[in-house]
Motif scaffolding. Structure first.
Motif, PDB file in Angstrom:
ATOM      1  N   GLY A 219       3.473   7.799   1.096  1.00 62.78           N
ATOM      2  CA  GLY A 219       2.432   6.837   0.759  1.00 62.78           C
ATOM      3  C   GLY A 219       1.666   6.398   1.990  1.00 62.78           C
TER       4      GLY A 219
ATOM      5  N   LEU B  67      -0.996   5.235  -3.587  1.00 66.41           N
ATOM      6  CA  LEU B  67      -0.869   5.371  -2.138  1.00 66.41           C
ATOM      7  C   LEU B  67      -0.605   6.825  -1.758  1.00 66.41           C
ATOM      8  CD1 LEU B  67       1.278   2.214  -1.273  1.00 66.41           C
ATOM      9  CD2 LEU B  67      -1.122   2.603  -0.666  1.00 66.41           C
TER      10      LEU B  67
ATOM     11  N   LYS C 120       2.222   4.161   4.130  1.00 60.98           N
ATOM     12  CA  LYS C 120       2.029   2.726   3.894  1.00 60.98           C
ATOM     13  C   LYS C 120       2.317   1.868   5.117  1.00 60.98           C
ATOM     14  CE  LYS C 120       3.668  -0.970   0.791  1.00 60.98           C
ATOM     15  NZ  LYS C 120       4.597  -1.314  -0.299  1.00 60.98           N
ATOM     16  N   TRP C 121       3.079   2.399   6.084  1.00 63.62           N
ATOM     17  CA  TRP C 121       3.564   1.565   7.179  1.00 63.62           C
ATOM     18  C   TRP C 121       3.135   2.103   8.537  1.00 63.62           C
ATOM     19  CZ3 TRP C 121       5.794  -2.646   5.130  1.00 63.62           C
ATOM     20  CH2 TRP C 121       6.418  -2.541   3.875  1.00 63.62           C
TER      21      TRP C 121
ATOM     22  N   ASN D 153      -4.444  -0.101   3.402  1.00 63.62           N
ATOM     23  CA  ASN D 153      -3.124  -0.212   2.773  1.00 63.62           C
ATOM     24  C   ASN D 153      -1.992   0.196   3.715  1.00 63.62           C
ATOM     25  OD1 ASN D 153      -4.121  -0.903   0.035  1.00 63.62           O
ATOM     26  ND2 ASN D 153      -4.973   1.161   0.105  1.00 63.62           N
ATOM     27  N   VAL D 154      -2.130  -0.151   4.984  1.00 58.05           N
ATOM     28  CA  VAL D 154      -1.109   0.143   5.989  1.00 58.05           C
ATOM     29  C   VAL D 154      -0.645  -1.168   6.617  1.00 58.05           C
ATOM     30  CG1 VAL D 154      -0.569   1.330   8.141  1.00 58.05           C
ATOM     31  CG2 VAL D 154      -2.078   2.420   6.469  1.00 58.05           C
ATOM     32  N   THR D 155       0.675  -1.377   6.648  1.00 62.20           N
ATOM     33  CA  THR D 155       1.246  -2.630   7.147  1.00 62.20           C
ATOM     34  C   THR D 155       2.217  -2.346   8.295  1.00 62.20           C
ATOM     35  OG1 THR D 155       1.124  -3.550   4.911  1.00 62.20           O
ATOM     36  CG2 THR D 155       2.534  -4.699   6.500  1.00 62.20           C
TER      37      THR D 155
ATOM     38  N   LYS E 142       1.510   1.917  -8.127  1.00 58.81           N
ATOM     39  CA  LYS E 142       0.884   1.691  -6.825  1.00 58.81           C
ATOM     40  C   LYS E 142       1.360   2.727  -5.826  1.00 58.81           C
ATOM     41  CE  LYS E 142       0.134  -1.794  -3.242  1.00 58.81           C
ATOM     42  NZ  LYS E 142       0.422  -3.186  -2.791  1.00 58.81           N
ATOM     43  N   ARG E 143       2.639   3.082  -5.884  1.00 54.13           N
ATOM     44  CA  ARG E 143       3.184   4.097  -4.991  1.00 54.13           C
ATOM     45  C   ARG E 143       2.465   5.427  -5.189  1.00 54.13           C
ATOM     46  NH1 ARG E 143       4.604   7.751  -2.300  1.00 54.13           N
ATOM     47  NH2 ARG E 143       6.648   8.162  -1.357  1.00 54.13           N
TER      48      ARG E 143
END
Length: 375
Positions: free
Chosen positions: A262, A96, A264-265, A183-185, A92-93
């Motif tokens: 990634g 991303l 991701k955040w 896919n961003v938290t 998954k990484r």
């Protein structure tokens, strides 16, 4: 020669799609050669040449290491405090990272800024969880930074990296505006989350180092300062997560290309800034020379240029960045100390023991300086 069936499969995939990746090859017989293969703990890296009689291209592939096809990464036996939750599903990484590289390429290509380069993603192989991309062969900023050490060339004028660091700050500012939402938290969005992280880090380090009084004092000082300096709600931006010199490639005319995220955040805007600045001060060269390898005035000028690139004509919020540098330092200290504490056998008795002494000494010195600056 290939060392694995995975490398052979990637090679065949590139051969089958070479004309799509590189249109000048269309209508010709393209050849693919594996240049080298590296199996690392958390990734497998492959380099290929794609060519015919008149053209040659360099391709880089990144996938899951052959020893870890389950996609699960090893969990430390010491459950240390962390700012970012560990990635346990490496496939998954990689996905991303692939989508982040595509978003970065699309955004920065439109800017047409000669100070910024991009990586063109060619493909993603789902079966082997492998990113295929054009290879950027520029050196990374860390290698140039190390070469600028006065220990390397004590009687030679050091290379001037100020413009490169300015571009690194400007790139990060531009990256933070990327309109990526998939896919961003959000994470650590409020001051109370910052303070909680400080308490977690100092509690862990106090127990690991057997110095709870010192780290308890650090926790009290930092959380009290945060109540005075930080707003309740922290300004957020797309976070890189590993914005360090090793992930910044430097080309002609100080052009930089950034890799390994990634995206991701969504995090406080100061987190990547602090991460970058702290890792300039506590890289391994500085640890083993106790900060003597790079002159203080040189380091300060590089940090100034980086912040100028990021903030432009806006005033730099020194106190806020100081707080986030403390957070980043404690995070990195927790990571490296716990890693050294787990070295087995004779290696634990010799190398990590010395390394840990030097590391703790420099980290404490740096921490005390940062604490003094926010008082």
């Amino acid at each position: 020669m290939s060392n694995s069936s995975t490398a052979d499969a990637i090679c065949e995939h590139i051969r089958d799609h070479a004309c799509r990746y590189f249109p000048p090859l269309d209508g010709t017989v393209a050849k693919v050669r594996l240049v080298n293969e590296q199996q690392r703990v958390v990734s497998a890296l492959y380099r290929f040449e794609v060519f015919n009689d008149t053209a040659r291209y360099h391709v880089f592939a990144k996938g899951i290491p052959s020893s870890d096809r389950s996609g699960q990464q090893g969990i430390s036996t010491i459950q240390r405090a962390r700012l970012v939750p560990p990635v346990t599903e490496y496939g998954k990484r990689l996905w991303l990272e692939c989508t982040a590289l595509e978003a970065i390429h699309d955004h920065f290509e439109k800017l047409e800024n000669p100070g910024f380069g991009t990586i063109r993603v060619l493909d993603f192989i789902e079966d082997s969880q492998t990113i295929i991309m054009e290879e950027n062969r520029d050196p990374n900023l860390l290698s140039l930074f190390v070469k600028s050490s006065r220990l390397r060339h004590p009687f030679r004028k050091a290379v001037d990296l100020r413009r490169t660091f300015f571009n690194a700050g400007a790139w990060l500012k531009e990256y933070s505006t990327l309109p990526k939402t998939d896919n961003v938290t959000p994470r650590h969005t409020r001051r109370e989350a910052y303070n909680e992280s400080i308490v977690n880090f100092t509690d862990f380090l106090g127990r690991l180092a057997g110095n709870t009084d010192f780290f308890g004092h650090v926790a009290g000082t930092v959380t009290s300062a945060a109540l005075q300096i930080l707003p309740d709600d922290l300004p957020l931006a797309l976070g890189h997560g590993d914005y360090a010199m090793r992930n910044i490639l430097v080309g002609a005319n100080d052009r930089i290309t950034v890799i390994d995220t990634g995206a991701k955040w969504r995090v406080p805007i100061y987190e990547d800034i602090a991460y970058f600045l702290v890792r300039m001060e506590i890289n391994k060269l500085q640890v083993f020379t106790q900060g003597l390898a790079i002159q203080g005035k040189t380091l300060a000028s590089y940090q100034h240029e980086f912040l100028s690139g990021y903030f432009g004509h806006t005033a730099v919020p020194e106190n806020i960045i100081g707080l986030f540098k403390i957070q980043s330092l404690l995070d990195n200290w927790s990571s490296r100390a716990s890693s050294l504490a787990q070295q087995p056998g004779e290696r634990k008795a010799i190398y990590p023991g010395l390394h840990l002494i030097l590391l703790n000494r420099l980290y404490r010195k740096t921490l005390e300086r940062l604490l003094q600056a926010i008082r």
